[in-house]
Design a protein around this motif. Sequence first.
Motif, PDB file in Angstrom:
ATOM      1  N   PHE A 135      -1.686  -8.707 -10.051  1.00 27.25           N
ATOM      2  CA  PHE A 135      -1.922  -8.712  -8.519  1.00 27.25           C
ATOM      3  C   PHE A 135      -0.690  -9.027  -7.970  1.00 27.25           C
ATOM      4  O   PHE A 135      -0.949 -10.159  -7.404  1.00 27.25           O
ATOM      5  CB  PHE A 135      -3.244  -8.613  -8.268  1.00 27.25           C
ATOM      6  CG  PHE A 135      -4.105  -7.742  -8.702  1.00 27.25           C
ATOM      7  CD1 PHE A 135      -4.674  -6.520  -7.996  1.00 27.25           C
ATOM      8  CD2 PHE A 135      -4.958  -8.156  -9.233  1.00 27.25           C
ATOM      9  CE1 PHE A 135      -5.241  -6.139  -8.536  1.00 27.25           C
ATOM     10  CE2 PHE A 135      -6.109  -7.278 -10.291  1.00 27.25           C
ATOM     11  CZ  PHE A 135      -6.535  -6.087  -9.675  1.00 27.25           C
ATOM     12  N   LYS A 136      -0.410  -8.874  -7.310  1.00 23.78           N
ATOM     13  CA  LYS A 136       1.620  -9.130  -6.397  1.00 23.78           C
ATOM     14  C   LYS A 136       0.454 -10.156  -5.293  1.00 23.78           C
ATOM     15  O   LYS A 136       1.119 -11.284  -4.995  1.00 23.78           O
ATOM     16  CB  LYS A 136       1.644  -8.396  -5.526  1.00 23.78           C
ATOM     17  CG  LYS A 136       2.341  -7.511  -6.161  1.00 23.78           C
ATOM     18  CD  LYS A 136       3.426  -7.941  -7.649  1.00 23.78           C
ATOM     19  CE  LYS A 136       4.052  -6.475  -8.440  1.00 23.78           C
ATOM     20  NZ  LYS A 136       4.847  -7.340  -9.464  1.00 23.78           N
ATOM     21  N   GLN A 137      -0.408  -9.622  -4.582  1.00 23.08           N
ATOM     22  CA  GLN A 137      -1.183 -10.695  -3.766  1.00 23.08           C
ATOM     23  C   GLN A 137      -1.767 -12.222  -3.944  1.00 23.08           C
ATOM     24  O   GLN A 137      -1.337 -13.569  -3.644  1.00 23.08           O
ATOM     25  CB  GLN A 137      -2.352 -10.794  -3.128  1.00 23.08           C
ATOM     26  CG  GLN A 137      -3.171 -11.392  -2.181  1.00 23.08           C
ATOM     27  CD  GLN A 137      -4.670 -10.316  -1.667  1.00 23.08           C
ATOM     28  OE1 GLN A 137      -4.650  -9.075  -1.472  1.00 23.08           O
ATOM     29  NE2 GLN A 137      -5.346 -11.473  -0.655  1.00 23.08           N
ATOM     30  N   TRP A 181     -11.068 -12.743  -3.370  1.00 20.95           N
ATOM     31  CA  TRP A 181     -10.156 -11.639  -3.914  1.00 20.95           C
ATOM     32  C   TRP A 181      -9.432 -12.137  -4.960  1.00 20.95           C
ATOM     33  O   TRP A 181      -9.590 -10.529  -5.834  1.00 20.95           O
ATOM     34  CB  TRP A 181      -8.764 -12.453  -3.103  1.00 20.95           C
ATOM     35  CG  TRP A 181      -8.784 -13.111  -3.239  1.00 20.95           C
ATOM     36  CD1 TRP A 181      -7.795 -14.659  -3.737  1.00 20.95           C
ATOM     37  CD2 TRP A 181      -8.659 -14.845  -2.024  1.00 20.95           C
ATOM     38  NE1 TRP A 181      -7.962 -15.939  -4.383  1.00 20.95           N
ATOM     39  CE2 TRP A 181      -8.219 -16.015  -2.653  1.00 20.95           C
ATOM     40  CE3 TRP A 181      -8.971 -15.108  -0.983  1.00 20.95           C
ATOM     41  CZ2 TRP A 181      -8.006 -17.600  -1.586  1.00 20.95           C
ATOM     42  CZ3 TRP A 181      -9.163 -15.819  -0.034  1.00 20.95           C
ATOM     43  CH2 TRP A 181      -8.645 -17.081  -0.890  1.00 20.95           C
ATOM     44  N   SER A 227     -12.737  -9.247  -6.117  1.00 17.55           N
ATOM     45  CA  SER A 227     -12.505  -8.414  -5.682  1.00 17.55           C
ATOM     46  C   SER A 227     -11.529  -7.558  -7.047  1.00 17.55           C
ATOM     47  O   SER A 227     -11.683  -7.023  -7.928  1.00 17.55           O
ATOM     48  CB  SER A 227     -11.449  -8.224  -4.441  1.00 17.55           C
ATOM     49  OG  SER A 227     -12.683  -8.245  -3.627  1.00 17.55           O
ATOM     50  N   HIS A 238      -0.659  -4.167  -5.610  1.00 18.87           N
ATOM     51  CA  HIS A 238      -0.082  -4.283  -4.359  1.00 18.87           C
ATOM     52  C   HIS A 238      -1.078  -4.010  -2.917  1.00 18.87           C
ATOM     53  O   HIS A 238      -0.623  -3.741  -2.229  1.00 18.87           O
ATOM     54  CB  HIS A 238       0.327  -3.081  -3.886  1.00 18.87           C
ATOM     55  CG  HIS A 238       2.269  -3.851  -4.408  1.00 18.87           C
ATOM     56  ND1 HIS A 238       2.990  -3.204  -5.550  1.00 18.87           N
ATOM     57  CD2 HIS A 238       3.477  -4.225  -4.140  1.00 18.87           C
ATOM     58  CE1 HIS A 238       4.049  -4.179  -5.953  1.00 18.87           C
ATOM     59  NE2 HIS A 238       4.218  -4.050  -5.119  1.00 18.87           N
ATOM     60  N   ILE A 239      -2.444  -3.308  -4.003  1.00 20.87           N
ATOM     61  CA  ILE A 239      -3.641  -3.191  -3.023  1.00 20.87           C
ATOM     62  C   ILE A 239      -4.025  -5.026  -2.488  1.00 20.87           C
ATOM     63  O   ILE A 239      -3.187  -5.733  -3.003  1.00 20.87           O
ATOM     64  CB  ILE A 239      -4.818  -3.166  -3.999  1.00 20.87           C
ATOM     65  CG1 ILE A 239      -6.097  -2.680  -2.897  1.00 20.87           C
ATOM     66  CG2 ILE A 239      -5.731  -3.863  -5.004  1.00 20.87           C
ATOM     67  CD1 ILE A 239      -6.981  -2.010  -3.795  1.00 20.87           C
ATOM     68  N   ARG A 240      -4.680  -4.627  -1.183  1.00 20.74           N
ATOM     69  CA  ARG A 240      -4.884  -5.447  -0.801  1.00 20.74           C
ATOM     70  C   ARG A 240      -6.286  -5.877  -0.852  1.00 20.74           C
ATOM     71  O   ARG A 240      -7.652  -5.490  -0.793  1.00 20.74           O
ATOM     72  CB  ARG A 240      -4.792  -5.891   0.645  1.00 20.74           C
ATOM     73  CG  ARG A 240      -5.497  -6.434   2.298  1.00 20.74           C
ATOM     74  CD  ARG A 240      -4.729  -7.657   2.006  1.00 20.74           C
ATOM     75  NE  ARG A 240      -5.174  -8.073   2.964  1.00 20.74           N
ATOM     76  CZ  ARG A 240      -4.938  -9.854   3.266  1.00 20.74           C
ATOM     77  NH1 ARG A 240      -3.076 -10.117   2.595  1.00 20.74           N
ATOM     78  NH2 ARG A 240      -5.440 -10.220   3.865  1.00 20.74           N
ATOM     79  N   LEU A 241      -6.068  -7.426  -1.655  1.00 19.46           N
ATOM     80  CA  LEU A 241      -7.697  -8.228  -2.442  1.00 19.46           C
ATOM     81  C   LEU A 241      -8.399  -8.827  -0.854  1.00 19.46           C
ATOM     82  O   LEU A 241      -8.090  -9.214  -0.131  1.00 19.46           O
ATOM     83  CB  LEU A 241      -7.132  -9.051  -3.503  1.00 19.46           C
ATOM     84  CG  LEU A 241      -6.616  -8.303  -4.197  1.00 19.46           C
ATOM     85  CD1 LEU A 241      -5.848  -9.177  -5.532  1.00 19.46           C
ATOM     86  CD2 LEU A 241      -7.635  -7.222  -4.972  1.00 19.46           C
ATOM     87  N   GLU A 242      -9.721  -8.100  -1.097  1.00 18.02           N
ATOM     88  CA  GLU A 242     -10.387  -9.019   0.433  1.00 18.02           C
ATOM     89  C   GLU A 242     -12.017  -9.474  -0.191  1.00 18.02           C
ATOM     90  O   GLU A 242     -12.267  -9.155  -1.430  1.00 18.02           O
ATOM     91  CB  GLU A 242     -11.025  -8.136   1.551  1.00 18.02           C
ATOM     92  CG  GLU A 242      -9.848  -7.263   1.896  1.00 18.02           C
ATOM     93  CD  GLU A 242     -10.080  -6.470   2.583  1.00 18.02           C
ATOM     94  OE1 GLU A 242     -11.480  -5.755   2.912  1.00 18.02           O
ATOM     95  OE2 GLU A 242      -8.919  -5.569   3.374  1.00 18.02           O
TER      96      GLU A 242
END
Length: 312
Positions: free
Chosen positions: A48-50, A288, A291, A308-312
């Motif tokens: 995950f990029k985040q 995150w 997730s 690239h999904i937004r992890l919350e």
Amino acid sequence: MAPEGNKTEVMISCQPYVSCVLLRIFPYLIGVVIICGNLLIIMSVIYFKQLHTPTNYLILSLAVSDLLIGLLIIPLNAEFNMDYCRTHGGLVCIAQQCIRVTLTTASILNLMCISIDRYYAVCKPLVYKTTITLNVVVFMILLSWSSSFLLSIGFVVAEINYAKCGEKCYIDVFIANVSGPNFTFFLPTIIMLCIYAKIFFVAQKQARSIQNRTYPNRTVRKTEGKATKTLVIIMGAFLICCSPLFIFLMILFINKVSVSVEVIDFLSWLIMSNSLLNPFIYAFFYSWYRSAFKIVISGKMSLGHFSHIRLE
């Protein structure tokens, strides 16, 4: 009456066998849990990029050391325990000790690096991005691993020399029994305690400052309680798992008393159990990561387009 007597004998003889099997399997079950938990962290940070941040790279390094403990040290410790190495010795026991010291020290030093990262993030947020850069994090990781390896080599050589010449090798005895625990545990622990104490007081000060502006008392109390709980869990788990063995070894060296190898083995297993707790403390605590774990466990990662999904 004979068949009943035989049946009783069979039942009695089965109970120790079952206990032995359970004791034999239990370490490997712990190893599997350690491997799975830390493998989730490694896969999440890499994919995950985040999560490609300095803090998560330090957590990645910690997960690698803990993963190797579950993959290498636990099976070796189950097969070649301290009693076996004391009576048989050999190259396998020397290699096992070197690997164990390297990985446990690397895990402790990685924890210390994470505390330094958190110090700058909480106490010096304005200079955090310019101070804790990718190059700095890579240097911290390389320094932690190289120091752990060099220390393990030094301790193993000192103990080998001590086994040959006994009390005459005072310097080797001092290095193995005093300097070892100081550099691998006590010094990093003191540094972490000071850092987390500073973080706690700064977090409390920030919470009170926010209270005076906008937040009600209940919210501030909740923020302070959460910060306190986090620090207590982090340092509490570390101290409970690691401090007994090192304190015990220092007491043994100072008082020059003998103790059964079973006690040392148990305290060694207690240190390795910290590798089991680290994924829950440093990863499961953050939403995150939870997730990311759900995506990895569900197999959605293989479908692509999730990095690239937004992890919350």
